[in-house]
Design an enzyme around this catalytic site. Structure first.
Site, PDB file in Angstrom:
ATOM      1  N   HIS A 307      23.320  36.242  17.286  1.00 53.61           N
ATOM      2  CA  HIS A 307      23.192  35.408  18.472  1.00 53.61           C
ATOM      3  C   HIS A 307      24.174  34.258  18.376  1.00 53.61           C
ATOM      4  CE1 HIS A 307      21.449  33.098  21.732  1.00 53.61           C
ATOM      5  NE2 HIS A 307      20.940  34.255  22.125  1.00 53.61           N
ATOM      6  N   ASP A 364      16.526  41.030  22.315  1.00 48.05           N
ATOM      7  CA  ASP A 364      16.753  42.360  22.868  1.00 48.05           C
ATOM      8  C   ASP A 364      16.503  43.484  21.877  1.00 48.05           C
ATOM      9  OD1 ASP A 364      17.274  41.676  25.434  1.00 48.05           O
ATOM     10  OD2 ASP A 364      19.348  41.152  24.995  1.00 48.05           O
TER      11      ASP A 364
HETATM   12  N1  CMC Z   1      26.701  43.715  14.056  1.00 45.24           N
HETATM   13  C1  CMC Z   1      27.630  43.601  13.068  1.00 45.24           C
HETATM   14  N2  CMC Z   1      28.373  42.490  12.869  1.00 45.24           N
HETATM   15  C2  CMC Z   1      28.172  41.454  13.693  1.00 45.24           C
HETATM   16  C3  CMC Z   1      27.222  41.494  14.751  1.00 45.24           C
HETATM   17  C4  CMC Z   1      26.478  42.676  14.904  1.00 45.24           C
HETATM   18  N3  CMC Z   1      25.566  42.777  15.880  1.00 45.24           N
HETATM   19  N4  CMC Z   1      27.232  40.326  15.432  1.00 45.24           N
HETATM   20  C5  CMC Z   1      28.157  39.561  14.826  1.00 45.24           C
HETATM   21  N5  CMC Z   1      28.720  40.240  13.782  1.00 45.24           N
HETATM   22  C6  CMC Z   1      29.729  39.717  12.833  1.00 45.24           C
HETATM   23  C7  CMC Z   1      31.107  39.675  13.481  1.00 45.24           C
HETATM   24  O1  CMC Z   1      31.825  40.871  13.254  1.00 45.24           O
HETATM   25  C8  CMC Z   1      31.702  38.491  12.768  1.00 45.24           C
HETATM   26  O2  CMC Z   1      32.077  38.898  11.482  1.00 45.24           O
HETATM   27  P1  CMC Z   1      33.390  38.257  10.755  1.00 45.24           P
HETATM   28  O3  CMC Z   1      33.065  36.798  10.619  1.00 45.24           O
HETATM   29  O4  CMC Z   1      33.499  38.985   9.474  1.00 45.24           O
HETATM   30  O5  CMC Z   1      34.528  38.527  11.691  1.00 45.24           O
HETATM   31  C9  CMC Z   1      30.540  37.511  12.612  1.00 45.24           C
HETATM   32  O6  CMC Z   1      29.373  38.358  12.564  1.00 45.24           O
HETATM   33  C10 CMC Z   1      30.393  36.503  13.744  1.00 45.24           C
HETATM   34  O7  CMC Z   1      30.344  37.236  14.991  1.00 45.24           O
HETATM   35  P2  CMC Z   1      30.880  36.676  16.370  1.00 45.24           P
HETATM   36  O8  CMC Z   1      31.129  37.830  17.279  1.00 45.24           O
HETATM   37  O9  CMC Z   1      32.021  35.728  16.102  1.00 45.24           O
HETATM   38  O10 CMC Z   1      29.626  35.818  16.855  1.00 45.24           O
HETATM   39  P3  CMC Z   1      29.406  35.310  18.311  1.00 45.24           P
HETATM   40  O11 CMC Z   1      28.554  34.107  18.204  1.00 45.24           O
HETATM   41  O12 CMC Z   1      30.712  35.166  19.032  1.00 45.24           O
HETATM   42  O13 CMC Z   1      28.635  36.533  19.024  1.00 45.24           O
HETATM   43  C11 CMC Z   1      26.949  38.000  19.751  1.00 45.24           C
HETATM   44  C12 CMC Z   1      27.276  36.598  19.225  1.00 45.24           C
HETATM   45  C13 CMC Z   1      25.505  38.027  20.254  1.00 45.24           C
HETATM   46  C14 CMC Z   1      27.867  38.336  20.929  1.00 45.24           C
HETATM   47  C15 CMC Z   1      27.139  39.029  18.613  1.00 45.24           C
HETATM   48  O14 CMC Z   1      26.311  38.717  17.515  1.00 45.24           O
HETATM   49  C16 CMC Z   1      26.932  40.469  19.063  1.00 45.24           C
HETATM   50  O15 CMC Z   1      27.868  41.104  19.557  1.00 45.24           O
HETATM   51  N6  CMC Z   1      25.664  41.012  18.918  1.00 45.24           N
HETATM   52  C17 CMC Z   1      25.342  42.327  19.392  1.00 45.24           C
HETATM   53  C18 CMC Z   1      25.085  42.254  20.895  1.00 45.24           C
HETATM   54  C19 CMC Z   1      23.741  41.630  21.217  1.00 45.24           C
HETATM   55  O16 CMC Z   1      22.719  41.956  20.617  1.00 45.24           O
HETATM   56  N7  CMC Z   1      23.756  40.751  22.222  1.00 45.24           N
HETATM   57  C20 CMC Z   1      22.522  40.154  22.742  1.00 45.24           C
HETATM   58  C21 CMC Z   1      22.459  38.682  22.526  1.00 45.24           C
HETATM   59  S1  CMC Z   1      20.794  38.073  22.832  1.00 45.24           S
HETATM   60  C22 CMC Z   1      20.602  38.203  24.518  1.00 45.24           C
HETATM   61  C23 CMC Z   1      21.254  37.085  25.229  1.00 45.24           C
HETATM   62  O17 CMC Z   1      20.776  35.932  25.079  1.00 45.24           O
HETATM   63  O18 CMC Z   1      22.236  37.349  25.947  1.00 45.24           O
END
Ligand code: CMC
Length: 428
Positions: A307, A364
């Site tokens: 998240h 989710d």
């Molecule tokens: N599975 C594997 N690796 C992950 C995941 C995941 N679900 N989420 C983040 N990472 C890793 C990412 O690859 C990165 O690694 P590194 O630092 O080595 O490059 C690190 O964790 C940080 O990730 P980020 O993408 O920079 O984090 P963010 O804050 O930009 O993204 C997120 C948050 C929710 C978009 C992301 O965690 C994600 O894509 N999750 C899966 C989709 C999901 O479940 N979304 C629903 C969010 S809750 C509902 C809502 O409120 O909208």
């Protein structure tokens, strides 16, 4: 503590005031940054940028706190109902019985949609994703209520637009589903409460008697409360930015629905179920899929994990996990994907990759499992999220108006070509 932050640029010092929120969060007010220094900030994904001051929702990602207007999500989910929470978010206080009765009656008064909406619906092929249909029908209200194009006309009109939005959302959502399955639409039954009315419009078939299951209706109500607001996330920021141009509430919310649709935001609940099914079909080897999620050369991500704000636990996920167990037990559903979900969670929570990156199950991860147990098809999961998020979007749109916020207009750092001479066709 200092009352300002200092930026030194080219050896010259500039001071910017600090602002403190009611929960002690500190912001550096850089409203005059460009004017004073000629520079802008660069913050991809606005990860560190406060775009507004808001009195609606407080969340602390490290401590796993979520409160609407000061009330904890745990308390609201256990003791309140969705319409009460909607009133709280939009008007700032919990309603008295009289206020809630009036609010509920006003909504019931507007649950019908214009008959011509059916003609618009008929134009969509049944292959249309219900989120696209929902966003379109919602925006189409600007055509039926053209006075909404002037959102500042009067507070009575704003109230009416808010009521119409809440009243018609379940009708649009159920009709988007009926379109996808090729069934005739049902009209709203105003003898029912908000969630039961939606369920009947969604599931009743012309020849059958449809009985509302209170377990299903109550579970849905709880899910909607958990999704009702989440401060400045992608779809809410979209609603605020569209609203800041003084576009109508219907266009602003329609834009929010589109933003919510993406798999990294509201679309994640649908992706979670698809992922769990894929893992099941593949033999259920959770270690293999955890390894894929960790592999930087593999685009696979563990959907429902991680998240932007919660870096400890998502308080909504805690409530929803318990709700999933209850609902499945009460309905006597034995869902093998729940077992896979629990195994995935267990493995991921012990794995250094997820621990170091503070990746925990989000709301989710479990909401899809409940939706499925309630009989809601996968394509409708994000629509359910949109129904839940509507009061939050409305509250944020209303606050933006009342605070008379300026039009949203971020800056950029240009990295393209410098001035060059035009080369005519044939000489390129
Ligand atoms: N599975 C594997 N690796 C992950 C995941 C995941 N679900 N989420 C983040 N990472 C890793 C990412 O690859 C990165 O690694 P590194 O630092 O080595 O490059 C690190 O964790 C940080 O990730 P980020 O993408 O920079 O984090 P963010 O804050 O930009 O993204 C997120 C948050 C929710 C978009 C992301 O965690 C994600 O894509 N999750 C899966 C989709 C999901 O479940 N979304 C629903 C969010 S809750 C509902 C809502 O409120 O909208």
């Amino acid at each position: 503590m200092a009352k300002h932050a200092e930026i030194i640029l080219d050896g010259k010092s500039y001071k910017f005031p600090l602002v403190e929120g009611s929960e002690g969060e500190i912001g550096i007010d850089i409203s005059n940054l460009m004017e004073e220094t000629g520079a802008v900030t660069l913050d991809f994904g606005y990860k560190n940028t406060g775009a507004t001051k808001s009195a609606i929702t407080f969340l602390d990602g490290d401590k796993g706190i979520l409160r609407y207007r000061g009330y904890s999500i745990e308390d609201l989910a256990a003791k309140s109902n969705f319409l009460e929470v909607s009133y709280l978010l939009i008007f700032g206080e919990l309603p008295t019985s009289e206020q809630l009765d009036k609010f509920s009656a006003d909504i019931k008064n507007h649950t019908m949609v214009h008959e011509d909406i059916k003609k618009i619906l008929d134009g969509f092929p049944s292959t249309s994703h219900p989120m696209g249909v929902l966003a379109s029908l919602f925006c189409a209200q600007t055509a039926f209520y053209p006075e909404s194009l002037d959102p500042n006309r009067s507070s009575e009109l704003v109230y009416l637009s808010i009521i119409r939005s809440l009243a018609k959302m379940p009708t649009f959502a159920a009709w988007a589903y009926k379109n996808a399955v090729g069934h005739p639409v049902n009209y709203p039954d105003n003898s029912l409460n908000y969630c039961s009315r939606f369920l009947k419009m969604m599931f009743a078939l012309p020849a059958d008697h449809y009985e509302i299951d209170p377990v299903v209706s109550d579970a849905l109500d709880k899910l909607l409360i958990l999704h009702a607001d989440h401060e400045q996330n992608c779809s809410t920021s979209t609603v605020r930015i569209v609203g800041s141009s003084k576009a109508s509430i219907y266009s602003a919310i329609s834009a929010g629905i589109n933003a919510l649709w993406g798999p990294l935001h509201g679309g994640a609940n649908q992706e979670v179920i698809l992922m769990l099914e894929q893992i099941k079909k593949d033999g259920g080897d959770t270690d293999k899929w955890i390894a894929k999620a960790k592999d930087k050369n593999d685009p696979f991500r563990l959907m429902g994990f991680g998240h932007r704000v919660y870096k400890n636990f998502d308080p909504r996920a805690k409530i929803i996990k318990k709700a999933a167990d209850d609902v499945l037990e009460k309905l006597g559903v034995n869902d093998p994907t729940l077992e896979i979900a629990m195994k995935l969670e267990e493995v991921a929570l012990r794995d250094p990759y997820f621990i170091e990156r503070k990746l925990y199950p989000n709301v989710d991860f479990y909401s899809g499992i409940i939706y499925r147990a309630l009989g809601i098809p996968v394509d409708m999961f994000t629509v359910m999220f949109a129904i839940g998020r509507l009061p939050g979007w409305i509250a944020q749109w209303k606050e933006l108006r009342e605070n008379k916020e300026p039009i949203g207009r971020p800056r950029q750092i240009y990295t393209g070509q410098n001035l060059r001479e035009y080369v005519p066709l044939g000489k390129r």
